[in-house]
Design a protein around this motif. Structure first.
Motif, PDB file in Angstrom:
ATOM      1  N   LEU A 162      25.854  33.671  42.173  1.00 37.37           N
ATOM      2  CA  LEU A 162      24.668  32.924  42.600  1.00 37.37           C
ATOM      3  C   LEU A 162      23.834  32.489  41.408  1.00 37.37           C
ATOM      4  O   LEU A 162      23.305  31.369  41.366  1.00 37.37           O
ATOM      5  N   LYS A 163      23.689  33.351  40.418  1.00 39.93           N
ATOM      6  CA  LYS A 163      22.943  32.968  39.224  1.00 39.93           C
ATOM      7  C   LYS A 163      23.605  31.787  38.519  1.00 39.93           C
ATOM      8  O   LYS A 163      22.942  30.837  38.102  1.00 39.93           O
ATOM      9  N   GLU A 164      24.926  31.848  38.372  1.00 40.22           N
ATOM     10  CA  GLU A 164      25.624  30.746  37.715  1.00 40.22           C
ATOM     11  C   GLU A 164      25.493  29.447  38.501  1.00 40.22           C
ATOM     12  O   GLU A 164      25.336  28.372  37.933  1.00 40.22           O
ATOM     13  N   ARG A 165      25.510  29.544  39.826  1.00 40.85           N
ATOM     14  CA  ARG A 165      25.348  28.337  40.631  1.00 40.85           C
ATOM     15  C   ARG A 165      23.951  27.754  40.492  1.00 40.85           C
ATOM     16  O   ARG A 165      23.775  26.542  40.414  1.00 40.85           O
ATOM     17  N   ASN A 166      22.923  28.625  40.431  1.00 40.17           N
ATOM     18  CA  ASN A 166      21.557  28.132  40.230  1.00 40.17           C
ATOM     19  C   ASN A 166      21.397  27.468  38.875  1.00 40.17           C
ATOM     20  O   ASN A 166      20.678  26.482  38.724  1.00 40.17           O
ATOM     21  N   VAL A 167      22.048  28.006  37.869  1.00 40.18           N
ATOM     22  CA  VAL A 167      21.966  27.393  36.541  1.00 40.18           C
ATOM     23  C   VAL A 167      22.543  25.993  36.576  1.00 40.18           C
ATOM     24  O   VAL A 167      21.985  25.039  36.006  1.00 40.18           O
ATOM     25  N   ASN A 168      23.642  25.819  37.268  1.00 38.57           N
ATOM     26  CA  ASN A 168      24.267  24.500  37.335  1.00 38.57           C
ATOM     27  C   ASN A 168      23.475  23.526  38.184  1.00 38.57           C
ATOM     28  O   ASN A 168      23.504  22.323  37.963  1.00 38.57           O
ATOM     29  N   PRO A 216      13.739  36.815  40.729  1.00 44.60           N
ATOM     30  CA  PRO A 216      14.877  35.916  40.549  1.00 44.60           C
ATOM     31  C   PRO A 216      14.653  35.026  39.352  1.00 44.60           C
ATOM     32  O   PRO A 216      13.537  34.875  38.872  1.00 44.60           O
ATOM     33  N   PRO A 217      15.677  34.418  38.834  1.00 43.54           N
ATOM     34  CA  PRO A 217      15.511  33.567  37.649  1.00 43.54           C
ATOM     35  C   PRO A 217      14.677  32.345  37.954  1.00 43.54           C
ATOM     36  O   PRO A 217      14.745  31.768  39.042  1.00 43.54           O
ATOM     37  N   ILE A 218      13.857  31.952  36.997  1.00 45.05           N
ATOM     38  CA  ILE A 218      12.987  30.787  37.115  1.00 45.05           C
ATOM     39  C   ILE A 218      13.378  29.808  36.016  1.00 45.05           C
ATOM     40  O   ILE A 218      13.442  30.178  34.838  1.00 45.05           O
ATOM     41  N   PHE A 219      13.625  28.589  36.385  1.00 40.77           N
ATOM     42  CA  PHE A 219      14.063  27.605  35.418  1.00 40.77           C
ATOM     43  C   PHE A 219      12.971  26.573  35.224  1.00 40.77           C
ATOM     44  O   PHE A 219      12.205  26.278  36.134  1.00 40.77           O
TER      45      PHE A 219
END
Length: 607
Positions: A162-168, A216-219
């Protein structure tokens, strides 16, 4: 071993002949009828079918697993087991003298072969193996542990995907703040009994059945960093990782090795935690100093960008804390103009509450000194209302703004204030402490007699009200202290009607005016308090009937000449009826010889 049921009973079951049936070829269970006069004897219970030898199988072995011990009916001669099946409990016996199954009911549940209500485990070589349940229990725990570890690994892999998908999907740059990686044995993940649920708050991940306690990660995009746009995380439900709060408040956190992802939660702690002790205050101050030192780094540094964005995000709560307002001031000192403007936009709707706060006012006083930030702050003050803002703690911000405008010789704001405050200066001086100080600031920062005149004139026109007010009397004290305003203020105190000297504050002002004005002030004062022009009651009557008037008039009478004394006596004689209504008025009449003093005998009789 022989089986002898009902050896002490007088009742004999019918059709039971002495016989023996071999079970498993070696052991025998005998059923026989006994005489009615057989004495009672205790024998082994038929429920416990104990084998005679070590080679005999127990009655609860797999061969007889379907046989109930309470079925003591007639046995068949063949080796297949019992000839009569056990009836369901509660059924009536088929024959009148047949044994009721309730009398020989087994303590175990029929048809249950294991568990708490099943028969005991089979014997092996005559001895029950005690290690077998422990071994099974140990195997069960190991299997459960292996399954739990496999589940944790699976959820960790799904979380990473899920993290990798959010990064993309959202950005290519590294995240502004990401939680520390979760290991396979992390206690931050636990199974959820709900099979599937939607995302709620920030701790739930949809579809995984897990809950996380870190963010969760924030971009982010660098171009949006200073624009003041909120990120995807809802600030209302954010909370920092619990393992950071304790070390920060205790002062044991190592800021030298602080990763960038800890900056945002530390700023939240500074903004929302109020120190309850000196040690917590010291810990928060250490955190503020550590973060403030990083504001001096280059603007392109990731640490500086994360810190600036976090301060802007929590700008409002930071302004209301003792340590947070200092961090905001450091931002206004060291950040670039784009970040400063973003900070002001974040608190634009809360200028008045922040300016009224004892901590927040320091932030705005520093901000308004910056030319580019002056306009939005002053517009907020004016739009809220000059009178309404000056009667709050925002009068501190007004002082800084007016001082700056006076030094820059920008007098438009002073003209605007005088135009809006017409007829409201005396009301502002008496409304509360902030209003009284705001009026005093007029004579400190306006800078010219022309600009101060409207406020000064209104106060003199209502000086009795202002001088006797619990807040307004401070403004009168201020006016008496200015050399250029002293004379006009004293004349207003002595000549004003109704008289000022009716309270403790008014008496003090009148005494100051009489003492410093000399003989001329006494003449004017006697004329003012004895005058009854236009049908008004002389001021001496109001002074004499007040609670503090007796002492003041005693002082005044001691300063009068015989001619002035005669005028005061004539005035009091004309209004003697009114003066008799108060104790101080009666005392004044006696001191002037207008009312005879009662003798000792008369006073004693009245008492």
């Amino acid at each position: 071993m022989t089986f002898q049921p009902f050896t002490s009973s007088t009742w004999t079951p019918p059709n039971l002949e002495p016989s023996s049936h071999s079970i498993a070829g070696q052991s025998s269970v005998y059923l026989r009828n006994t005489p009615s006069d057989t004495p009672p004897s205790e024998v082994a219970s038929p429920i416990v079918a104990t084998p005679i030898s070590n080679h005999e199988q127990a009655i609860w072995s797999d061969k007889y697993i379907g046989v109930s011990a309470s079925n003591i009916g007639k046995m068949s001669t063949h080796s297949g087991g019992y000839g009569e099946q056990r009836r369901v409990l509660g059924d009536l016996p088929l024959q009148p003298n047949q044994i009721s199954p309730h009398a020989l009911a087994s303590p175990f549940m029929p048809g249950v072969n294991n568990g708490a209500w099943g028969p005991p485990l089979p014997l092996k070589n005559g001895h029950q193996s005690r290690a077998q349940p422990q071994k099974q229990r140990q195997i069960s725990l190991e299997e459960r542990l292996a399954q739990a570890e496999a589940r944790v690994r699976q959820l960790t892999l799904e979380n990473q995907r899920l993290k990798e998908r959010n990064v993309n999907d959202f950005a290519v740059d590294p995240p502004l703040y990401t939680s520390p990686p979760v290991s396979s044995r992390s206690s931050m993940i636990f199974d959820n009994s709900i099979s599937s649920f939607t995302t709620t708050g920030h701790g739930h991940v949809a579809g995984l059945g897990i809950q996380r306690f870190e963010d969760p990660p924030i971009f982010y995009e660098p171009s949006r960093l200073a624009s003041g746009i909120d990120d995807q995380l809802d600030k209302a439900y954010y909370s920092p990782p619990p393992h950071l709060v304790g070390p920060i408040l205790q002062g044991s956190f190592n800021f030298a090795d602080m990763p960038n992802e800890f900056i945002r939660p530390i700023v939240w702690i500074i903004a929302h935690r109020i120190p309850k002790s000196s040690s917590e205050s010291s810990g928060l101050k250490a955190a503020v100093n550590a973060l403030a030192s990083r504001l001096g780094l280059p603007r392109g540094n990731d640490t500086t960008r994360i810190l600036v964005r976090s301060i802007i995000q929590w700008a409002k709560p930071l302004c209301f804390t003792s340590c947070g307002n200092y961090l905001c001031q450091q931002l206004l000192d060291r950040a670039d103009m784009q970040d400063k403007a973003a900070f002001i936009r974040e608190i634009q709707d809360d200028i008045i509450p922040i300016a009224s706060d004892k901590f927040g006012t320091h932030v705005l006083c520093k901000a308004i000194m910056i030319k580019e930030l002056e306009q939005p702050i002053s517009d907020s003050l004016i739009n809220f209302g000059i009178f309404d803002s000056m009667k709050t703690g925002a009068r501190r911000l007004w002082r800084e703004y007016l001082e700056k405008s006076r030094q820059a010789r920008q007098f438009d704001i002073f003209v605007k204030i005088n135009a809006e405050m017409i007829g409201r200066w005396s009301e502002l001086a008496c409304i509360n402490e902030h209003g009284s100080i705001a009026v005093q600031q007029v004579f400190e920062v306006f800078g010219s007699q022309e600009l101060m005149e409207p406020a000064f004139k209104e106060i003199l026109d209502d000086i009795a009200k202002v001088a006797n007010n619990q807040f307004g009397h401070f403004a009168i004290t201020k006016l008496i202290g200015y050399p250029q305003l002293h004379r006009r203020t004293c004349e207003a105190i002595l000549n004003y009607y109704p008289p000022v000297a009716v309270t403790h504050h008014g008496v003090n002002f009148a005494k100051i005016a009489l003492t410093e004005g000399g003989r001329g002030s006494i003449v004017k004062y006697v004329d003012a308090i004895c005058s009854h022009n236009d049908g008004r009651t002389p001021g001496i009557v109001a002074i004499a009937t007040s609670s503090i008037g007796k002492a003041h008039l005693t002082f005044v009478l001691s300063c009068l000449t015989p001619a002035e004394h005669v005028r005061v006596r004539q005035t009091c004689r004309a209004y003697s009826t009114t003066l008799r209504n108060s104790q101080s008025g009666n005392d004044l009449l006696r001191s002037l010889g207008l009312m005879h003093t009662l003798g000792a005998r008369h006073r004693e009789g009245n008492s």
